[in-house]
Design a protein around this motif. Structure first.
Motif, PDB file in Angstrom:
ATOM      1  N   LEU A   8      45.690  41.268 -56.482  1.00  0.00           N
ATOM      2  CA  LEU A   8      44.714  41.205 -55.402  1.00  0.00           C
ATOM      3  C   LEU A   8      45.409  41.268 -54.055  1.00  0.00           C
ATOM      4  O   LEU A   8      46.514  40.754 -53.883  1.00  0.00           O
ATOM      5  CB  LEU A   8      43.895  39.912 -55.502  1.00  0.00           C
ATOM      6  CG  LEU A   8      43.266  39.652 -56.882  1.00  0.00           C
ATOM      7  CD1 LEU A   8      42.578  38.295 -56.903  1.00  0.00           C
ATOM      8  CD2 LEU A   8      42.277  40.757 -57.240  1.00  0.00           C
ATOM      9  N   ARG A   9      44.747  41.875 -53.072  1.00  0.00           N
ATOM     10  CA  ARG A   9      45.327  42.019 -51.743  1.00  0.00           C
ATOM     11  C   ARG A   9      45.227  40.744 -50.914  1.00  0.00           C
ATOM     12  O   ARG A   9      45.771  40.662 -49.829  1.00  0.00           O
ATOM     13  CB  ARG A   9      44.636  43.154 -50.984  1.00  0.00           C
ATOM     14  CG  ARG A   9      44.827  44.522 -51.606  1.00  0.00           C
ATOM     15  CD  ARG A   9      46.284  44.930 -51.651  1.00  0.00           C
ATOM     16  NE  ARG A   9      46.447  46.349 -51.934  1.00  0.00           N
ATOM     17  CZ  ARG A   9      47.598  46.936 -52.202  1.00  0.00           C
ATOM     18  NH1 ARG A   9      48.689  46.216 -52.242  1.00  0.00           N
ATOM     19  NH2 ARG A   9      47.660  48.218 -52.445  1.00  0.00           N
ATOM     20  N   GLU A  14      38.432  38.023 -52.009  1.00  0.00           N
ATOM     21  CA  GLU A  14      39.242  37.900 -53.224  1.00  0.00           C
ATOM     22  C   GLU A  14      39.737  36.460 -53.407  1.00  0.00           C
ATOM     23  O   GLU A  14      39.694  35.911 -54.510  1.00  0.00           O
ATOM     24  CB  GLU A  14      40.420  38.869 -53.160  1.00  0.00           C
ATOM     25  CG  GLU A  14      40.000  40.326 -53.143  1.00  0.00           C
ATOM     26  CD  GLU A  14      41.165  41.268 -52.935  1.00  0.00           C
ATOM     27  OE1 GLU A  14      41.103  42.400 -53.453  1.00  0.00           O
ATOM     28  OE2 GLU A  14      42.138  40.896 -52.260  1.00  0.00           O
ATOM     29  N   LEU A  15      40.200  35.856 -52.320  1.00  0.00           N
ATOM     30  CA  LEU A  15      40.668  34.479 -52.391  1.00  0.00           C
ATOM     31  C   LEU A  15      39.518  33.522 -52.711  1.00  0.00           C
ATOM     32  O   LEU A  15      39.683  32.577 -53.490  1.00  0.00           O
ATOM     33  CB  LEU A  15      41.325  34.090 -51.067  1.00  0.00           C
ATOM     34  CG  LEU A  15      42.593  34.879 -50.723  1.00  0.00           C
ATOM     35  CD1 LEU A  15      43.035  34.586 -49.294  1.00  0.00           C
ATOM     36  CD2 LEU A  15      43.711  34.565 -51.697  1.00  0.00           C
ATOM     37  N   GLN A  16      38.359  33.764 -52.131  1.00  0.00           N
ATOM     38  CA  GLN A  16      37.207  32.916 -52.422  1.00  0.00           C
ATOM     39  C   GLN A  16      36.751  33.083 -53.876  1.00  0.00           C
ATOM     40  O   GLN A  16      36.257  32.130 -54.481  1.00  0.00           O
ATOM     41  CB  GLN A  16      36.070  33.233 -51.451  1.00  0.00           C
ATOM     42  CG  GLN A  16      36.361  32.752 -50.036  1.00  0.00           C
ATOM     43  CD  GLN A  16      35.268  33.097 -49.050  1.00  0.00           C
ATOM     44  OE1 GLN A  16      34.519  34.054 -49.239  1.00  0.00           O
ATOM     45  NE2 GLN A  16      35.161  32.329 -47.979  1.00  0.00           N
ATOM     46  N   ALA A  17      36.928  34.275 -54.423  1.00  0.00           N
ATOM     47  CA  ALA A  17      36.593  34.480 -55.828  1.00  0.00           C
ATOM     48  C   ALA A  17      37.486  33.626 -56.722  1.00  0.00           C
ATOM     49  O   ALA A  17      37.012  32.967 -57.656  1.00  0.00           O
ATOM     50  CB  ALA A  17      36.734  35.961 -56.192  1.00  0.00           C
ATOM     51  N   LEU A  18      38.790  33.621 -56.447  1.00  0.00           N
ATOM     52  CA  LEU A  18      39.711  32.804 -57.238  1.00  0.00           C
ATOM     53  C   LEU A  18      39.411  31.318 -57.076  1.00  0.00           C
ATOM     54  O   LEU A  18      39.419  30.560 -58.054  1.00  0.00           O
ATOM     55  CB  LEU A  18      41.151  33.090 -56.823  1.00  0.00           C
ATOM     56  CG  LEU A  18      41.699  34.490 -57.123  1.00  0.00           C
ATOM     57  CD1 LEU A  18      43.120  34.618 -56.595  1.00  0.00           C
ATOM     58  CD2 LEU A  18      41.658  34.786 -58.618  1.00  0.00           C
ATOM     59  N   PRO A  33      46.867  35.146 -61.416  1.00  0.00           N
ATOM     60  CA  PRO A  33      46.667  36.098 -60.312  1.00  0.00           C
ATOM     61  C   PRO A  33      47.950  36.394 -59.547  1.00  0.00           C
ATOM     62  O   PRO A  33      48.831  35.545 -59.407  1.00  0.00           O
ATOM     63  CB  PRO A  33      45.653  35.378 -59.406  1.00  0.00           C
ATOM     64  CG  PRO A  33      45.031  34.317 -60.255  1.00  0.00           C
ATOM     65  CD  PRO A  33      46.105  33.908 -61.223  1.00  0.00           C
ATOM     66  N   ILE A  34      48.030  37.634 -59.069  1.00  0.00           N
ATOM     67  CA  ILE A  34      49.054  38.044 -58.114  1.00  0.00           C
ATOM     68  C   ILE A  34      48.353  38.246 -56.776  1.00  0.00           C
ATOM     69  O   ILE A  34      47.398  39.029 -56.686  1.00  0.00           O
ATOM     70  CB  ILE A  34      49.736  39.355 -58.531  1.00  0.00           C
ATOM     71  CG1 ILE A  34      50.385  39.218 -59.911  1.00  0.00           C
ATOM     72  CG2 ILE A  34      50.776  39.784 -57.506  1.00  0.00           C
ATOM     73  CD1 ILE A  34      50.909  40.533 -60.461  1.00  0.00           C
ATOM     74  N   ILE A  35      48.805  37.549 -55.746  1.00  0.00           N
ATOM     75  CA  ILE A  35      48.193  37.675 -54.427  1.00  0.00           C
ATOM     76  C   ILE A  35      49.187  38.320 -53.475  1.00  0.00           C
ATOM     77  O   ILE A  35      50.298  37.827 -53.291  1.00  0.00           O
ATOM     78  CB  ILE A  35      47.753  36.308 -53.870  1.00  0.00           C
ATOM     79  CG1 ILE A  35      46.723  35.661 -54.791  1.00  0.00           C
ATOM     80  CG2 ILE A  35      47.181  36.465 -52.465  1.00  0.00           C
ATOM     81  CD1 ILE A  35      46.299  34.274 -54.353  1.00  0.00           C
ATOM     82  N   GLU A  36      48.783  39.407 -52.874  1.00  0.00           N
ATOM     83  CA  GLU A  36      49.571  40.059 -51.834  1.00  0.00           C
ATOM     84  C   GLU A  36      48.866  39.769 -50.519  1.00  0.00           C
ATOM     85  O   GLU A  36      47.952  40.495 -50.121  1.00  0.00           O
ATOM     86  CB  GLU A  36      49.649  41.563 -52.100  1.00  0.00           C
ATOM     87  CG  GLU A  36      50.647  42.279 -51.233  1.00  0.00           C
ATOM     88  CD  GLU A  36      50.854  43.709 -51.709  1.00  0.00           C
ATOM     89  OE1 GLU A  36      50.653  44.601 -50.884  1.00  0.00           O
ATOM     90  OE2 GLU A  36      51.198  43.918 -52.876  1.00  0.00           O
ATOM     91  N   GLN A 276      32.793  39.583 -53.878  1.00  0.00           N
ATOM     92  CA  GLN A 276      33.339  38.372 -54.493  1.00  0.00           C
ATOM     93  C   GLN A 276      32.713  38.126 -55.854  1.00  0.00           C
ATOM     94  O   GLN A 276      33.416  37.839 -56.827  1.00  0.00           O
ATOM     95  CB  GLN A 276      33.074  37.169 -53.586  1.00  0.00           C
ATOM     96  CG  GLN A 276      33.497  35.841 -54.222  1.00  0.00           C
ATOM     97  CD  GLN A 276      33.075  34.636 -53.388  1.00  0.00           C
ATOM     98  OE1 GLN A 276      33.026  34.701 -52.162  1.00  0.00           O
ATOM     99  NE2 GLN A 276      32.762  33.527 -54.051  1.00  0.00           N
ATOM    100  N   TRP A 277      31.400  38.240 -55.962  1.00  0.00           N
ATOM    101  CA  TRP A 277      30.719  37.976 -57.235  1.00  0.00           C
ATOM    102  C   TRP A 277      31.127  38.981 -58.308  1.00  0.00           C
ATOM    103  O   TRP A 277      31.332  38.609 -59.469  1.00  0.00           O
ATOM    104  CB  TRP A 277      29.210  38.012 -57.028  1.00  0.00           C
ATOM    105  CG  TRP A 277      28.678  36.871 -56.228  1.00  0.00           C
ATOM    106  CD1 TRP A 277      29.247  35.631 -56.077  1.00  0.00           C
ATOM    107  CD2 TRP A 277      27.475  36.858 -55.453  1.00  0.00           C
ATOM    108  NE1 TRP A 277      28.456  34.846 -55.268  1.00  0.00           N
ATOM    109  CE2 TRP A 277      27.374  35.561 -54.871  1.00  0.00           C
ATOM    110  CE3 TRP A 277      26.473  37.783 -55.195  1.00  0.00           C
ATOM    111  CZ2 TRP A 277      26.303  35.195 -54.052  1.00  0.00           C
ATOM    112  CZ3 TRP A 277      25.415  37.434 -54.379  1.00  0.00           C
ATOM    113  CH2 TRP A 277      25.334  36.145 -53.819  1.00  0.00           C
TER     114      TRP A 277
END
Length: 295
Positions: A8-9, A14-18, A33-36, A276-277
């Motif tokens: 994920l970028r 994306e962060l709120q989804a995690l 997860p991989i967060i960039e 997000q959903w």
């Protein structure tokens, strides 16, 4: 156990989804997860803090966007770098130093031309390699990285081909000797700092069928301008609800339930929340598949 590494970028949705999945206990243990991170924001800190408190592994590699350009970050990750669950990832490029390369816990290779400029990875480093056969032969990676989302498609393409293949890795990656698989989820590998408007809204819903994961793309087909995002959302949503009524086998995940409730109640939360959903649905669903697919 086979692991899934969604790449994920680190955008806000994306962060709120995690965060939402982790807080609700809907993130399978097999999902790492991989967060960039692309921006210096509190959303990244909130996500890292939640994962570290839960003793959940998380890979962070600040390579794209503006995050790594801030010498004095407002929301640094310094306090967590000694936590063994926060793993330092490195997207290998011509600009990386040998010291950073050797210090990284996770190495992500996407460019075959770099094989001659850097030493082979160390045994303790997790190696993730892109789709190049040359990379995979030379590195023998533990994890492969794919981008199954169609590139360069517009609304007409999705109308002509509303379903596209995504992956069969939950069932077959282990048989190939891999410890896991990675992809850019439903966002794709293309990165844009601000995004750009489209004359349609696309809702891409992942679903399992047989031993494969596919995407069904629902398009707001009766609009041609760049306005009316709310109306376009409900236009594509009508198609999604009708399709779901004919496919009760699609997993009723947390993200999908929130999406269908929004459509049924005619509430438009903004396209960021919709993304997000859909991402939550995808990640939760793949995690479910890994608990049932043969290892």
């Amino acid at each position: 156990m086979l692991h899934y590494y969604p790449y994920l970028r680190g955008k806000q949705f994306e962060l709120q989804a995690l965060l939402a999945l982790q807080a609700a206990g809907k993130l399978a243990p097999a999902v790492v997860p991989i967060i960039e991170p692309v921006r210096d924001s509190h959303h990244l800190v909130d996500c890292v803090a939640e994962f570290m408190a839960a003793k959940r592994p998380l890979i962070v590699n600040p390579q794209v966007g503006t995050y790594d350009q801030h010498r004095q970050q407002r929301f640094p990750l310094t306090k967590w770098w000694t936590d063994p669950n926060l793993k330092a990832g490195l997207l290998v490029s011509t600009e990386v130093s040998l010291s950073d390369y050797n210090a990284a816990t996770v190495l992500i290779y996407t460019q075959p031309g770099l094989l001659e400029t850097l030493p082979l990875p160390q045994p303790q480093q997790l190696v993730i390699a892109g789709p190049s056969h040359r990379l995979r032969r030379a590195l023998t990676p533990q994890v492969t990285l794919a981008d199954p989302l169609p590139r360069g498609w517009d609304g007409a393409d999705y109308l002509l081909q509303p379903q596209t293949f995504f992956s069969d890795q939950p069932w077959f990656a282990g048989a190939d000797g891999l410890s896991g698989f990675s992809d850019f989820a439903i966002a794709g590998s293309s990165y844009s700092e601000k995004g750009y408007p489209l004359p349609y809204v696309r809702l891409s819903l992942s679903f399992p069928t047989g031993q494969q994961v596919w995407l069904h793309h629902f398009i707001s087909d009766q609009f041609t301008d760049f306005k009316q995002p709310k109306a376009k959302y409900f236009s594509s949503g009508v198609h999604l609800l009708a399709w779901l009524a004919e496919h009760p086998e699609v997993p009723q995940t947390m993200g999908l339930q929130a999406l269908t409730q929004s459509l049924n109640e005619q509430h438009f939360p903004g396209l960021g929340k919709v993304k997000q959903w859909l991402l939550m649905h995808h990640i939760e669903m793949v995690g479910q598949l890994l608990t049932t697919a043969p290892s």
